[in-house]
Write a protein that holds these residues in place. Structure first.
Motif, mmCIF file in Angstrom:
data_model
loop_
_atom_site.group_PDB
_atom_site.id
_atom_site.type_symbol
_atom_site.label_atom_id
_atom_site.label_comp_id
_atom_site.label_asym_id
_atom_site.label_seq_id
_atom_site.Cartn_x
_atom_site.Cartn_y
_atom_site.Cartn_z
ATOM 1 N N GLN A 177 11.956 20.650 -0.978
ATOM 2 C CA GLN A 177 11.741 19.805 0.038
ATOM 3 C C GLN A 177 10.442 18.931 -0.548
ATOM 4 O OE1 GLN A 177 11.085 21.093 3.528
ATOM 5 N NE2 GLN A 177 10.078 18.967 3.986
ATOM 6 N N GLN A 199 3.857 23.611 10.196
ATOM 7 C CA GLN A 199 5.496 23.875 10.518
ATOM 8 C C GLN A 199 5.317 23.191 11.801
ATOM 9 O OE1 GLN A 199 8.425 24.286 9.250
ATOM 10 N NE2 GLN A 199 6.562 24.413 7.596
ATOM 11 N N ARG A 221 16.505 16.547 4.590
ATOM 12 C CA ARG A 221 15.492 17.542 6.139
ATOM 13 C C ARG A 221 16.171 18.850 6.598
ATOM 14 N NH1 ARG A 221 13.986 20.118 8.979
ATOM 15 N NH2 ARG A 221 12.444 19.372 10.954
ATOM 16 N N PHE A 231 4.775 19.615 11.780
ATOM 17 C CA PHE A 231 5.650 19.201 11.077
ATOM 18 C C PHE A 231 6.692 18.526 11.343
ATOM 19 C CE2 PHE A 231 9.309 20.233 8.039
ATOM 20 C CZ PHE A 231 10.167 18.752 7.618
ATOM 21 N N ARG A 232 6.935 19.256 12.560
ATOM 22 C CA ARG A 232 8.074 19.205 13.760
ATOM 23 C C ARG A 232 8.359 18.437 14.577
ATOM 24 N NH1 ARG A 232 12.291 23.707 16.541
ATOM 25 N NH2 ARG A 232 12.628 22.287 17.970
ATOM 26 N N SER A 270 2.689 23.312 3.879
ATOM 27 C CA SER A 270 3.485 24.826 4.924
ATOM 28 C C SER A 270 4.139 25.729 4.025
ATOM 29 C CB SER A 270 4.027 24.871 6.060
ATOM 30 O OG SER A 270 5.420 23.967 5.618
ATOM 31 N N ALA A 293 4.635 14.243 8.215
ATOM 32 C CA ALA A 293 5.318 15.062 8.039
ATOM 33 C C ALA A 293 5.903 16.152 7.438
ATOM 34 C CB ALA A 293 6.506 15.109 9.080
ATOM 35 N N ASN A 294 6.204 15.067 6.034
ATOM 36 C CA ASN A 294 7.206 15.822 5.596
ATOM 37 C C ASN A 294 5.917 16.917 4.143
ATOM 38 O OD1 ASN A 294 9.965 16.071 3.925
ATOM 39 N ND2 ASN A 294 9.732 14.188 5.848
ATOM 40 N N ASP A 335 7.763 15.290 12.985
ATOM 41 C CA ASP A 335 9.179 15.064 11.715
ATOM 42 C C ASP A 335 10.357 14.867 12.993
ATOM 43 O OD1 ASP A 335 11.604 14.973 10.023
ATOM 44 O OD2 ASP A 335 12.080 16.729 11.297
ATOM 45 N N VAL A 378 3.300 17.826 5.071
ATOM 46 C CA VAL A 378 2.252 18.772 5.637
ATOM 47 C C VAL A 378 3.516 19.815 5.304
ATOM 48 C CG1 VAL A 378 1.827 20.105 7.845
ATOM 49 C CG2 VAL A 378 1.579 17.579 7.293
ATOM 50 N N GLY A 379 4.775 19.323 5.725
ATOM 51 C CA GLY A 379 5.397 20.728 5.341
ATOM 52 C C GLY A 379 5.729 21.088 4.089
#
Length: 445
Positions: free
Chosen positions: A182, A106, A20, A109-110, A86, A79-80, A113, A82-83
């Motif tokens: 990622q 982000q 992560r 994502f945050r 980004s 989440a991952n 996550d 979307v990360g």
């Protein structure tokens, strides 16, 4: 979870936790310099960064209910994804609109996550062995985070030092590698995280979303009723504002001193590695601070010292002086975070602990957004050193906010007939240390 032992669960948790944070370590040294290379001013970068704060502020607590309703793994997978998207957009972002979109993604994502992986680890461990000491894994997670951030920063500096690769500029290369890492993190999540979900479906989701506003309201109610809790959470406003200095402005300050952005980015790789190792060392020194000073006085002193290190970054001449102050700042950072979270945890019991911790986390985000815009504007108009001095003052003036916690602890100790120390050094701080690593500011995380 019966197919996995406690040790296997902990190992998987640590691997996923490291994956992560490794991409983040790659991005920290180059992000601001890369955006400047693409023609954006510090003010524009600050405005774009503010998008993350707004999104996290809106989603931080509701996404906790989403994870409980749908399961931790689905939320972490989303989440991952979307990360990953980004970072792909960051490869080509060369305007305020595109960069703001990166930061908004982000933020999603945050928010998604934040928390589910740790919750999976604790719940899975207790499902196998209700008496298991899961704190060991949470403590090791802090060490893994520091090492992965350090390794990522070192790799980032090495990639920049190698120069451009074909049409990809030297400052863009770490973003490409972060994107690949990622993707590896997403693959690892799919393969390693095994979960038995008890609550599934749209009914569970609707129920969780209905309960989230009530939990947030009751968490804010606790803040209104407790001066100590309110003061501790308010510290985050000053910290979020001031952290812009050592996350956003330090690369610009170093480039200013060195005279070359690529060289500054190359120096920041090993310097960031040293800084994160120093942060781990600072965290390791927390028990000593508890014995010597106590939690509240120690936390207050460290806020002032951190402000002094930022003054050093802004005023010292030459790259060596700036980088020494930078490493010292992170050492103080690593020591102060567990103290702050330990104090916060001791003020909260019952079902609202996670909500209050989320509120504490959220306070830093809008403050960081304001800091990114305001300090970026000051940096463009009056110089980076002036902006860093303003941020240093914000960090230091938060110190008196620890007085209510100190007074309350002394009062409680006197009522119990104990010496007037504000804490017992033997009390655990592992959970506070692990939770505080989620608040990491103004880089894509």
């Amino acid at each position: 979870m019966s197919t996995l032992t406690v040790t296997q669960i902990r190992r998987r948790f640590l691997v996923l936790h490291g994956l992560r944070w490794l991409p983040v370590g790659l991005l920290i040294p180059v992000f601001i310099l890369l955006m400047q290379e693409r023609g954006l001013s510090l003010t524009q970068i600050g405005l774009a960064v503010a998008a993350q704060g707004v999104v996290v502020l809106a989603l931080e607590v509701p996404t906790g209910g989403l994870a409980d309703a749908l399961g931790r793994k689905p939320v972490l997978v989303v989440a991952n994804v979307v990360g990953l998207a980004s970072l792909a957009l960051l490869l080509v972002a060369d305007s305020l609109v595109l960069l703001a979109t990166v930061w908004a993604m982000q933020g999603v994502f945050r928010a998604l996550d934040s928390g589910p992986l740790e919750s999976w680890y604790v719940d899975s461990t207790l499902a196998v062995d209700p008496d298991a000491a899961y704190e060991k894994g949470l403590g090791q997670a802090g060490m893994v985070l520091g090492l992965c951030m350090a390794a990522g920063a070192l790799l980032s500096g090495g990639l920049v030092a190698l120069g451009p690769v074909g049409p990809v500029s030297a400052l863009t290369t770490p973003v490409v590698v972060a994107l690949l890492l990622q993707a590896i993190a997403l693959t690892g999540l799919l393969a390693l995280l095994v979960e038995q979900r008890s609550a599934v479906g749209t009914d569970a989701l609707r129920s969780s979303l209905r309960q989230a506003p009530r939990m947030v309201g009751e968490a804010f109610g606790l803040l209104r009723r407790s001066r100590v809790l309110l003061a501790l959470v308010t510290v985050e406003l000053f910290w979020g504002f001031g952290m812009v200095t050592f996350e956003n402005l330090l690369p610009v300050r170093l480039a200013e001193v060195v005279g070359d952005a690529d060289r500054a980015a190359a120096l920041l790789g090993p310097a960031s590695t040293a800084a994160w190792l120093a942060s781990a060392g600072g965290a390791a020194a927390t028990p000593l601070l508890l014995r010597w000073l106590g939690a509240a006085p120690g936390a207050a002193l460290l806020r002032v010292v951190q402000g002094i290190t930022v003054v050093g970054m802004g005023l010292l001449a030459g790259p060596v002086g700036v980088l020494v102050a930078f490493v010292a700042c992170y050492a103080v950072h690593g020591a102060s975070n567990p103290l702050h979270m330990g104090l916060l945890h001791r003020q909260v019991d019952g079902p609202y602990r996670t909500s209050v911790i989320s509120v504490n986390s959220m306070m830093a985000m809008p403050a960081a957004a304001v800091g990114a815009v305001l300090l970026g504007f000051i940096g463009d108009r009056a110089g980076v050193s002036t902006a860093m001095l303003v941020g240093a003052v914000a960090l230091a003036v938060a110190a008196p906010l620890y007085l209510p916690a100190w007074r309350a602890a002394r009062t409680a100790a006197s009522a119990d007939g104990q010496p007037g120390r504000d804490d017992d050094p033997a009390r655990r701080i592992d959970d506070g240390q692990a939770k505080r690593t989620e608040v990491s500011g103004n880089v894509p995380v």
